[in-house]
Structures are given as structure tokens and as C-alpha cells.
Design an enzyme around this catalytic site. Structure first.
Site, PDB file in Angstrom:
ATOM      1  N   TYR A 194       8.378  65.032   3.730  1.00 59.14           N
ATOM      2  CA  TYR A 194       7.640  63.992   4.472  1.00 59.14           C
ATOM      3  C   TYR A 194       6.148  64.332   4.514  1.00 59.14           C
ATOM      4  O   TYR A 194       5.303  63.455   4.280  1.00 59.14           O
ATOM      5  CB  TYR A 194       8.228  63.886   5.883  1.00 59.14           C
ATOM      6  CG  TYR A 194       7.752  62.689   6.681  1.00 59.14           C
ATOM      7  CD1 TYR A 194       8.060  61.386   6.300  1.00 59.14           C
ATOM      8  CD2 TYR A 194       7.001  62.870   7.844  1.00 59.14           C
ATOM      9  CE1 TYR A 194       7.641  60.297   7.048  1.00 59.14           C
ATOM     10  CE2 TYR A 194       6.580  61.784   8.598  1.00 59.14           C
ATOM     11  CZ  TYR A 194       6.905  60.495   8.199  1.00 59.14           C
ATOM     12  OH  TYR A 194       6.477  59.414   8.947  1.00 59.14           O
ATOM     13  N   ASP A 215      10.960  43.532   3.603  1.00 54.14           N
ATOM     14  CA  ASP A 215      11.798  44.685   3.911  1.00 54.14           C
ATOM     15  C   ASP A 215      12.936  44.720   2.898  1.00 54.14           C
ATOM     16  O   ASP A 215      13.313  43.688   2.353  1.00 54.14           O
ATOM     17  CB  ASP A 215      12.351  44.607   5.346  1.00 54.14           C
ATOM     18  CG  ASP A 215      12.662  45.986   5.925  1.00 54.14           C
ATOM     19  OD1 ASP A 215      11.943  46.433   6.843  1.00 54.14           O
ATOM     20  OD2 ASP A 215      13.621  46.637   5.447  1.00 54.14           O
ATOM     21  N   LYS A 240       3.202  61.986   3.081  1.00 49.98           N
ATOM     22  CA  LYS A 240       2.151  61.413   3.929  1.00 49.98           C
ATOM     23  C   LYS A 240       0.774  61.972   3.571  1.00 49.98           C
ATOM     24  O   LYS A 240      -0.232  61.281   3.701  1.00 49.98           O
ATOM     25  CB  LYS A 240       2.502  61.612   5.403  1.00 49.98           C
ATOM     26  CG  LYS A 240       3.730  60.784   5.833  1.00 49.98           C
ATOM     27  CD  LYS A 240       3.547  59.290   5.533  1.00 49.98           C
ATOM     28  CE  LYS A 240       4.679  58.428   6.068  1.00 49.98           C
ATOM     29  NZ  LYS A 240       4.446  56.993   5.857  1.00 49.98           N
ATOM     30  N   ILE A 251       9.903  48.091  -2.023  1.00 56.97           N
ATOM     31  CA  ILE A 251       8.515  48.283  -2.457  1.00 56.97           C
ATOM     32  C   ILE A 251       8.414  49.081  -3.761  1.00 56.97           C
ATOM     33  O   ILE A 251       7.357  49.109  -4.377  1.00 56.97           O
ATOM     34  CB  ILE A 251       7.660  48.970  -1.357  1.00 56.97           C
ATOM     35  CG1 ILE A 251       8.267  50.322  -0.945  1.00 56.97           C
ATOM     36  CG2 ILE A 251       7.498  48.047  -0.169  1.00 56.97           C
ATOM     37  CD1 ILE A 251       7.348  51.165  -0.074  1.00 56.97           C
ATOM     38  N   ASN A 265       3.467  49.738   5.297  1.00 54.34           N
ATOM     39  CA  ASN A 265       4.106  50.429   6.424  1.00 54.34           C
ATOM     40  C   ASN A 265       5.462  51.020   6.056  1.00 54.34           C
ATOM     41  O   ASN A 265       5.878  52.015   6.651  1.00 54.34           O
ATOM     42  CB  ASN A 265       4.246  49.410   7.574  1.00 54.34           C
ATOM     43  CG  ASN A 265       5.195  49.877   8.649  1.00 54.34           C
ATOM     44  OD1 ASN A 265       4.860  50.758   9.446  1.00 54.34           O
ATOM     45  ND2 ASN A 265       6.393  49.309   8.666  1.00 54.34           N
TER      46      ASN A 265
HETATM   47  N1  LIG Z   1       8.312  56.490  14.305  1.00 57.38           N
HETATM   48  C1  LIG Z   1       7.501  57.517  14.205  1.00 57.38           C
HETATM   49  O1  LIG Z   1       7.556  58.461  15.029  1.00 57.38           O
HETATM   50  C2  LIG Z   1       6.471  57.592  13.104  1.00 57.38           C
HETATM   51  C3  LIG Z   1       5.535  58.625  13.153  1.00 57.38           C
HETATM   52  C4  LIG Z   1       4.587  58.732  12.166  1.00 57.38           C
HETATM   53  C5  LIG Z   1       4.542  57.802  11.131  1.00 57.38           C
HETATM   54  N2  LIG Z   1       5.455  56.805  11.087  1.00 57.38           N
HETATM   55  C6  LIG Z   1       5.353  55.865   9.957  1.00 57.38           C
HETATM   56  O2  LIG Z   1       5.326  54.544  10.456  1.00 57.38           O
HETATM   57  C7  LIG Z   1       5.921  53.654   9.486  1.00 57.38           C
HETATM   58  C8  LIG Z   1       7.002  52.824  10.156  1.00 57.38           C
HETATM   59  O3  LIG Z   1       7.946  53.693  10.744  1.00 57.38           O
HETATM   60  P1  LIG Z   1       9.051  53.212  11.786  1.00 57.38           P
HETATM   61  O4  LIG Z   1       9.185  54.293  12.761  1.00 57.38           O
HETATM   62  O5  LIG Z   1       8.801  51.823  12.233  1.00 57.38           O
HETATM   63  O6  LIG Z   1      10.320  53.289  10.798  1.00 57.38           O
HETATM   64  P2  LIG Z   1      11.698  52.477  10.769  1.00 57.38           P
HETATM   65  O7  LIG Z   1      12.633  53.361   9.999  1.00 57.38           O
HETATM   66  O8  LIG Z   1      12.087  51.990  12.104  1.00 57.38           O
HETATM   67  O9  LIG Z   1      11.296  51.225   9.865  1.00 57.38           O
HETATM   68  C9  LIG Z   1      10.965  51.373   8.509  1.00 57.38           C
HETATM   69  C10 LIG Z   1      11.255  50.058   7.800  1.00 57.38           C
HETATM   70  O10 LIG Z   1      10.899  50.227   6.419  1.00 57.38           O
HETATM   71  C11 LIG Z   1      11.929  49.645   5.627  1.00 57.38           C
HETATM   72  N3  LIG Z   1      11.942  50.264   4.302  1.00 57.38           N
HETATM   73  C12 LIG Z   1      12.268  51.547   3.993  1.00 57.38           C
HETATM   74  N4  LIG Z   1      12.211  51.726   2.668  1.00 57.38           N
HETATM   75  C13 LIG Z   1      11.834  50.540   2.118  1.00 57.38           C
HETATM   76  C14 LIG Z   1      11.614  50.093   0.792  1.00 57.38           C
HETATM   77  N5  LIG Z   1      11.806  50.901  -0.254  1.00 57.38           N
HETATM   78  N6  LIG Z   1      11.221  48.809   0.607  1.00 57.38           N
HETATM   79  C15 LIG Z   1      11.049  47.975   1.657  1.00 57.38           C
HETATM   80  N7  LIG Z   1      11.278  48.338   2.937  1.00 57.38           N
HETATM   81  C16 LIG Z   1      11.661  49.602   3.159  1.00 57.38           C
HETATM   82  C17 LIG Z   1      13.209  49.913   6.398  1.00 57.38           C
HETATM   83  O11 LIG Z   1      14.261  49.050   5.991  1.00 57.38           O
HETATM   84  C18 LIG Z   1      12.744  49.685   7.831  1.00 57.38           C
HETATM   85  O12 LIG Z   1      12.892  48.332   8.220  1.00 57.38           O
HETATM   86  C19 LIG Z   1       6.421  54.561   8.366  1.00 57.38           C
HETATM   87  O13 LIG Z   1       5.445  54.624   7.345  1.00 57.38           O
HETATM   88  C20 LIG Z   1       6.558  55.902   9.027  1.00 57.38           C
HETATM   89  O14 LIG Z   1       6.497  56.987   8.106  1.00 57.38           O
HETATM   90  C21 LIG Z   1       6.425  56.676  12.045  1.00 57.38           C
END
Ligand SMILES: NC(=O)c1ccc[n+]([C@@H]2O[C@H](COP(=O)([O-])OP(=O)(O)OC[C@H]3O[C@@H](n4cnc5c(N)ncnc54)[C@H](O)[C@@H]3O)[C@@H](O)[C@H]2O)c1
Length: 247
Positions: free
Chosen positions: A150, A35, A154, A62, A88
Site C-alpha cells: 500500500y 465503480d 500511494k 479503472i 479515488n
Molecule cells: N479509509 C481510509 O482510512 C483511507 C485512508 C487513506 C487513504 N484512503 C484512500 O481513499 C480512497 C477511498 O477509500 P475508501 O476508504 O472510501 O475505500 P472503500 O474500500 O470504502 O471504497 C473504494 C471503492 O473503490 C472501488 N474500486 C476498487 N477497485 C476498483 C477498480 N479497479 N475499479 C473501479 N472501482 C474500484 C470499490 O469497489 C469501492 O467502491 C482510496 O484511494 C484509499 O486508498 C482511505
């Protein structure tokens, strides 16, 4: 070489990434957590390490190719293998198309698509036959109001999944994606309560999913018994991708 399979999870400090780490440790993997946000990552890793020594964590972005390449090299030196990669990490915000700046648009694409591309390319250099890559896309790749950057990112993740799946199939590396719907994490909680309710109302199930629901889908693709499946997009979204709100 470590005798367990090794899984690398990006965005592992919280939310879906952290739930995935817990699930993969329970499934017997040695899990490498990545992270860019140091504190939540260190806290989560310390808590998990109290119950299992199959955890390590590394702070990096990343999008930082030299740092990713250095980490992959160090993991091969210490563990000898990377069997599963879960892409992720991503960023998200709500915003109307005409209010989106070019910088914002570029930044979301850079993290969500280029970051996934960079980590995948570095890991694939060392991944052996039987490797599995799981990209976390979103149901939003189909459409959604006030989500143009977004959706683009995606849809890019879905395209990248299919492109990688084809190019890596002969090397015996499987590449699939999960398309989550609304999931109760900080990403979802960043929306206003009104917007949250509006989105919940569009779910056929009228519910918000939990991070474990997505971890469960990721665990399916990460399982070495899931063979002969590649290039697939699994929607875990309370049925929204059926387009039922259109009828
Ligand atoms: N929560 C939702 O409703 C939802 C819906 C559809 C898709 N998603 C997808 O699920 C995945 C996880 O989402 P979440 O809800 O757990 O998000 P979140 O924001 O709670 O967690 C995302 C994590 O990614 C880390 N991160 C962001 N940019 C980064 C980088 N450049 N390098 C390393 N780490 C990085 C952040 O620090 C964080 O810990 C994402 O791909 C998101 O697009 C989430």
C-alpha cells in the site's frame, strides 16, 4: 454541451468516493460515478438521483483501458466536457512485508497506480484548459507498519501526481492529491478492532476522520476558483504526517 461542469469520480459506490459525489453535486457539478462493484454503485446512484438528476453511473474497472476509453468517448458525445477527475478508487489490505506475495504486491500496484494512470491518460485526451485532477493518495505514503504494498502504491500515486502536474501545467490542467489519514469507511473497518485502536492511538487527535472530511478537501481542489495550485499533496490526517508519534 451540458451547461454545468462535469466531474468524474472513481470508486464512487461507497466511502470517500460516495461522499465526494454528494459534495460535488451540492457544489453544482454533473457527476459521473464509476465503480467496479455494480450493486452498491446502483443503489447509491438511485438514492442520489431521487434528489438530483445531475448523476449518472457506470460500472467498470479503472484498469480496463478499452472500457475507460469507451466511456470517455461516450461522455464527450453526450455531455461535451469533463472538467474534473477524482481518482479515488483503490484497494487495500494489511500485511507484513515478508508475508506479501508477488501477486498481491503487483495487484495493489496495478489498481492503485496503473488504474489512476489509465483513467487520467484517457481523460486528459479530452480535458480542456482549466481542468482539475485530484488523486486520492494516503498519509501512508510516508510510512506505516504492515503496509509495504500500500505504501508503495500511494507513494506511486504521489509521484504520479507530481509528474502529471508538471507535464500538464502548460495545458492549464491542475493536478493535486489528498493524503487522508484514518477515515471511517469499509477500508478502515476491514482492519481488526485491535489494529483500528492501535492506529487511532497514533493519531495526534486520537480520532478517526469521516468521508465528508476528505470530500471537503477534494471539493477545494475541484473548485474552479482554486487556481494556480498544482502538484500539491494535502494531508487530511489528524496531524499524523507531522510525525508526532516519533517524539
Ligand atoms: N479509509 C481510509 O482510512 C483511507 C485512508 C487513506 C487513504 N484512503 C484512500 O481513499 C480512497 C477511498 O477509500 P475508501 O476508504 O472510501 O475505500 P472503500 O474500500 O470504502 O471504497 C473504494 C471503492 O473503490 C472501488 N474500486 C476498487 N477497485 C476498483 C477498480 N479497479 N475499479 C473501479 N472501482 C474500484 C470499490 O469497489 C469501492 O467502491 C482510496 O484511494 C484509499 O486508498 C482511505
Amino acid at each position: 454541451m451540458i451547461d454545468k461542469e462535469v466531474a468524474l469520480v472513481t470508486g464512487a459506490g461507497q466511502g470517500i468516493g460516495l461522499a465526494t459525489v454528494r459534495r460535488l453535486v451540492a457544489d453544482g457539478f454533473h457527476v459521473v460515478m464509476i465503480d467496479r462493484n455494480p450493486e452498491p454503485l446502483a443503489t447509491a446512484a438511485a438514492q442520489l438521483r431521487a434528489a438530483s438528476n445531475s448523476i449518472e453511473h457506470h460500472v467498470l474497472s479503472i484498469t480496463d483501458r478499452p472500457a475507460v476509453a469507451e466511456l470517455v468517448g461516450a461522455l464527450i458525445a453526450s455531455l461535451g466536457r469533463i472538467d474534473v477527475l477524482v481518482n479515488n478508487a483503490a484497494i487495500f489490505w494489511d500485511g507484513k512485508f515478508d508475508a506479501t506475495t508477488e501477486d498481491d504486491y503487483t495487484r495493489m500496484y496495478e489498481v492503485n497506480v496503473i488504474g489512476t494512470f489509465v483513467v487520467s491518460q484517457e481523460v486528459v485526451k479530452v480535458m480542456q484548459r482549466g481542468g482539475r485532477i485530484i488523486n486520492v493518495a494516503s498519509r501512508a505514503y510516508l510510512a506505516g507498519y504492515a503496509h509495504a504494498p500500500y505504501i508503495t502504491s500511494k507513494a506511486g500515486t504521489v509521484g504520479l501526481t507530481r509528474g502529471m502536474a508538471i507535464d500538464l501545467a502548460e495545458r492549464g490542467i491542475l493536478v493535486n492529491a489528498i493524503a487522508p489519514g484514518l477515515i471511517e469507511t469499509d477500508m478502515f473497518r476491514s482492519l481488526t478492532p485491535g489494529r483500528q485502536q492501535e492506529l487511532i492511538a497514533k493519531q495526534p487527535t486520537k480520532t478517526v476522520g469521516q468521508p465528508d472530511d476528505i470530500a471537503n478537501g477534494i471539493a477545494f481542489f475541484a473548485d474552479p476558483r482554486t487556481r494556480n495550485v498544482t502538484g500539491q499533496i494535502l494531508a487530511l490526517d489528524g496531524g499524523r504526517s507531522m510525525g508526532i508519534s516519533l517524539y
